[in-house]
Design an enzyme around this catalytic site. Sequence first.
Site, mmCIF file in Angstrom:
data_model
loop_
_atom_site.group_PDB
_atom_site.id
_atom_site.type_symbol
_atom_site.label_atom_id
_atom_site.label_comp_id
_atom_site.label_asym_id
_atom_site.label_seq_id
_atom_site.Cartn_x
_atom_site.Cartn_y
_atom_site.Cartn_z
ATOM 1 N N GLY A 244 53.313 46.227 58.774
ATOM 2 C CA GLY A 244 53.189 46.804 57.430
ATOM 3 C C GLY A 244 52.889 48.296 57.499
ATOM 4 N N GLY B 147 49.053 49.127 59.191
ATOM 5 C CA GLY B 147 49.003 48.496 60.510
ATOM 6 C C GLY B 147 49.975 49.129 61.496
ATOM 7 N N ASP C 32 52.778 39.587 63.190
ATOM 8 C CA ASP C 32 53.120 39.779 61.776
ATOM 9 C C ASP C 32 54.133 38.710 61.333
ATOM 10 N N ASP D 193 52.386 33.697 61.678
ATOM 11 C CA ASP D 193 51.571 33.649 60.458
ATOM 12 C C ASP D 193 50.093 33.537 60.857
ATOM 13 N N THR E 297 46.825 33.732 52.554
ATOM 14 C CA THR E 297 46.812 34.694 53.674
ATOM 15 C C THR E 297 45.472 35.421 53.778
ATOM 16 N N THR F 41 38.916 46.769 51.452
ATOM 17 C CA THR F 41 39.342 47.744 50.450
ATOM 18 C C THR F 41 38.199 48.148 49.518
ATOM 19 N N GLU G 147 38.485 48.190 46.522
ATOM 20 C CA GLU G 147 38.638 47.416 45.279
ATOM 21 C C GLU G 147 37.613 46.286 45.177
ATOM 22 N N TYR H 230 43.806 39.897 43.729
ATOM 23 C CA TYR H 230 43.899 40.570 45.037
ATOM 24 C C TYR H 230 42.510 40.941 45.547
ATOM 25 N N LYS I 91 40.211 39.621 48.807
ATOM 26 C CA LYS I 91 39.715 40.488 49.887
ATOM 27 C C LYS I 91 38.186 40.354 50.009
ATOM 28 N N LYS J 101 54.401 50.845 45.791
ATOM 29 C CA LYS J 101 53.079 51.414 45.522
ATOM 30 C C LYS J 101 53.255 52.789 44.877
ATOM 31 N N TYR K 22 51.312 53.422 34.089
ATOM 32 C CA TYR K 22 50.661 52.309 33.400
ATOM 33 C C TYR K 22 49.641 52.842 32.389
ATOM 34 N N GLY L 290 43.860 43.913 33.245
ATOM 35 C CA GLY L 290 42.559 44.068 33.912
ATOM 36 C C GLY L 290 42.467 45.313 34.782
HETATM 37 P P1 NAD Z 1 51.318 46.026 53.601
HETATM 38 O O1 NAD Z 1 51.576 45.103 52.467
HETATM 39 O O2 NAD Z 1 52.166 47.219 53.807
HETATM 40 O O3 NAD Z 1 51.357 45.200 54.981
HETATM 41 C C1 NAD Z 1 50.838 43.908 55.115
HETATM 42 C C2 NAD Z 1 51.437 43.298 56.386
HETATM 43 O O4 NAD Z 1 50.859 41.994 56.568
HETATM 44 C C3 NAD Z 1 52.952 43.115 56.305
HETATM 45 O O5 NAD Z 1 53.546 43.587 57.495
HETATM 46 C C4 NAD Z 1 53.119 41.614 56.176
HETATM 47 O O6 NAD Z 1 54.327 41.143 56.735
HETATM 48 C C5 NAD Z 1 51.903 41.113 56.925
HETATM 49 N N1 NAD Z 1 51.500 39.750 56.527
HETATM 50 C C6 NAD Z 1 51.372 39.277 55.255
HETATM 51 N N2 NAD Z 1 51.024 37.974 55.296
HETATM 52 C C7 NAD Z 1 50.910 37.635 56.615
HETATM 53 C C8 NAD Z 1 50.557 36.446 57.284
HETATM 54 N N3 NAD Z 1 50.251 35.329 56.619
HETATM 55 N N4 NAD Z 1 50.533 36.454 58.632
HETATM 56 C C9 NAD Z 1 50.849 37.577 59.328
HETATM 57 N N5 NAD Z 1 51.202 38.721 58.749
HETATM 58 C C10 NAD Z 1 51.228 38.760 57.395
HETATM 59 O O7 NAD Z 1 49.780 46.420 53.471
HETATM 60 P P2 NAD Z 1 49.025 47.781 53.815
HETATM 61 O O8 NAD Z 1 49.065 48.651 52.633
HETATM 62 O O9 NAD Z 1 49.461 48.277 55.128
HETATM 63 O O10 NAD Z 1 47.540 47.219 53.934
HETATM 64 C C11 NAD Z 1 47.063 46.707 55.167
HETATM 65 C C12 NAD Z 1 45.642 46.192 54.982
HETATM 66 O O11 NAD Z 1 44.809 47.241 54.530
HETATM 67 C C13 NAD Z 1 45.535 45.076 53.949
HETATM 68 O O12 NAD Z 1 44.588 44.148 54.430
HETATM 69 C C14 NAD Z 1 45.004 45.789 52.700
HETATM 70 O O13 NAD Z 1 44.216 44.906 51.927
HETATM 71 C C15 NAD Z 1 44.148 46.876 53.330
HETATM 72 N N6 NAD Z 1 44.028 48.126 52.532
HETATM 73 C C16 NAD Z 1 45.142 48.751 52.046
HETATM 74 C C17 NAD Z 1 44.988 49.951 51.354
HETATM 75 C C18 NAD Z 1 46.174 50.690 50.774
HETATM 76 O O14 NAD Z 1 45.982 51.596 49.970
HETATM 77 N N7 NAD Z 1 47.397 50.386 51.153
HETATM 78 C C19 NAD Z 1 43.710 50.496 51.161
HETATM 79 C C20 NAD Z 1 42.602 49.814 51.674
HETATM 80 C C21 NAD Z 1 42.772 48.634 52.374
HETATM 81 O O1 DAU Z 2 42.127 51.071 46.503
HETATM 82 C C1 DAU Z 2 42.715 50.484 47.637
HETATM 83 C C2 DAU Z 2 43.908 49.672 47.211
HETATM 84 O O2 DAU Z 2 44.923 50.612 46.863
HETATM 85 C C3 DAU Z 2 44.406 48.715 48.281
HETATM 86 O O3 DAU Z 2 43.417 47.756 48.543
HETATM 87 C C4 DAU Z 2 45.717 48.037 47.838
HETATM 88 O O4 DAU Z 2 46.231 47.252 48.890
HETATM 89 C C5 DAU Z 2 46.717 49.121 47.467
HETATM 90 O O5 DAU Z 2 47.891 48.522 46.985
HETATM 91 C C6 DAU Z 2 46.132 50.056 46.427
HETATM 92 O O6 DAU Z 2 45.938 49.368 45.177
HETATM 93 P P1 DAU Z 2 46.255 50.044 43.760
HETATM 94 O O7 DAU Z 2 46.475 48.992 42.755
HETATM 95 O O8 DAU Z 2 45.248 51.104 43.450
HETATM 96 O O9 DAU Z 2 47.625 50.792 44.180
HETATM 97 P P2 DAU Z 2 48.991 51.005 43.412
HETATM 98 O O10 DAU Z 2 49.794 51.955 44.232
HETATM 99 O O11 DAU Z 2 49.628 49.710 43.029
HETATM 100 O O12 DAU Z 2 48.532 51.743 42.078
HETATM 101 C C7 DAU Z 2 47.796 52.954 42.118
HETATM 102 C C8 DAU Z 2 47.464 53.343 40.682
HETATM 103 O O13 DAU Z 2 48.689 53.719 40.032
HETATM 104 C C9 DAU Z 2 46.892 52.212 39.845
HETATM 105 O O14 DAU Z 2 45.972 52.758 38.908
HETATM 106 C C10 DAU Z 2 48.095 51.653 39.106
HETATM 107 C C11 DAU Z 2 48.957 52.882 38.905
HETATM 108 N N1 DAU Z 2 50.415 52.657 38.885
HETATM 109 C C12 DAU Z 2 50.961 51.977 39.933
HETATM 110 C C13 DAU Z 2 52.334 51.760 39.975
HETATM 111 C C14 DAU Z 2 52.940 50.975 41.118
HETATM 112 C C15 DAU Z 2 51.197 53.183 37.871
HETATM 113 O O15 DAU Z 2 50.685 53.821 36.927
HETATM 114 N N2 DAU Z 2 52.556 52.971 37.914
HETATM 115 C C16 DAU Z 2 53.155 52.266 38.923
HETATM 116 O O16 DAU Z 2 54.384 52.065 38.892
#
Ligand code: NAD
Ligand code: DAU
Length: 347
Positions: free
Chosen positions: A16, A19, A38, A64, A103, A128, A130, A152, A156, A191, A209, A277
């Site tokens: 992902g 990672g 993965d 998985d 998961t 996170t 969140e 979500y 977590k 995202k 949004y 929400g």
């Molecule tokens: P992502 O969705 O890009 O990647 C998730 C990965 O997990 C994917 O490669 C997917 O194939 C794999 N996966 C899903 N289900 C699985 C399973 N059952 N077994 C094995 N692999 C599986 O997510 P990301 O944005 O890279 O986030 C990674 C981690 O960091 C997550 O745990 C997320 O909660 C946390 N996180 C993300 C953010 C953010 O802003 N993106 C911020 C804080 C924490």
């Molecule tokens: O805060 C950490 C989290 O950040 C992680 O734990 C999650 O995995 C990651 O997806 C992210 O969550 P958010 O919900 O904050 O991210 P997202 O990119 O979906 O949205 C960011 C903000 O933008 C949120 O307030 C919703 C808004 N948004 C998002 C999308 C996709 C919009 O206004 N329009 C959009 O199309």
Amino acid sequence: MGETRYRRFLVTGGAGFIGSNFARMLLQGGAERVVVFDKITYAGNPANLRDLADYPAYEFVQGDICDPAAVGKALEGCQAIVNFAAESHVDRSLLSASEFIQTNILGTQVLLEAAVRLGIERFVQVSTDEVYGDVAEGYSREDDPLRPRSPYSASKAGAELMVNAYAETYGLNAIVTRGSNTYGPYQFPEKLIPLMITNVFESLPLPVYGDGQQARDWLYVLDHCRGILVAMERGEPGQIYNIGGGNERRNLDVIMTLLDLMDGPTELITHVEDRLGHDRRYALSTERLQALGWRPETSFEEGLRETVEWYRANGSWWRPLKDGRFTAYYQQNYGARARLNLETPGA
Ligand code: NAD
Ligand code: DAU
């Protein structure tokens, strides 16, 4: 990696966004063994890992985290587990929460069980900001109560509680990191930031949004990865570490900055129905991790510029994702019509 404590890793969810950046950082740092494990869901992408094949220390296993046998086998010879595997998109959790429970909670428990059974030396749970829920003012600290508000974030938080249970009950050496909103190369284009960047390239509407005044603390992906590394190496067993970029921005301001950087027309901005929400604000205090020597090194403007340039140069990476699974998902689901409305905004 120099003199590091841990050198052989299982990186779950390593195909992902965060990672794959983390696995690359480990390999560049000279790790002895990095097994990326993965399932390759819609968010997992072997293309994120293509350049890692050059490292003899690297291995990829498709599996998985809910499958104990596959996890046990992949863990052979590893010292540490860094668990990124998760369903990670809040909007998807509003449509269907069961994969999130499966998961994020059950899968984490399977990993914990295997870690105890196989004597894993360190378990890192990537969580996170969140889990704190909506924070109207001030900054969340690690000992603040958990108040998740979406399926979500609740999943977590549930995973974190399982980690704590295994640390307390079985003495597992585990830590939790709580990262803020992360952005940078290889982020799946559903995202906020990659969606906006790629929509500007495609002259598509930019769906905001609600009023767009929700605030997030933006963290460049390499700063997030370095934070996890520092917490893994130097963090106290059983402890939690916030990782935030110190870049609090409202969503509309993020979009305006991007439009400015990309020379895109503001007419693309389209207000759509709000997320159910929707948390208005997250904000982290990062003093605890800073005391271990970590600091975010990338300013928001610099990180955004690098991210825009990466998406500009890597159309062959993101275009198939938007043309295929991604579009089908949005066409069927929540907010689909508003977001993929191809009519000229405002017309
Ligand atoms: P992502 O969705 O890009 O990647 C998730 C990965 O997990 C994917 O490669 C997917 O194939 C794999 N996966 C899903 N289900 C699985 C399973 N059952 N077994 C094995 N692999 C599986 O997510 P990301 O944005 O890279 O986030 C990674 C981690 O960091 C997550 O745990 C997320 O909660 C946390 N996180 C993300 C953010 C953010 O802003 N993106 C911020 C804080 C924490
Ligand atoms: O805060 C950490 C989290 O950040 C992680 O734990 C999650 O995995 C990651 O997806 C992210 O969550 P958010 O919900 O904050 O991210 P997202 O990119 O979906 O949205 C960011 C903000 O933008 C949120 O307030 C919703 C808004 N948004 C998002 C999308 C996709 C919009 O206004 N329009 C959009 O199309």
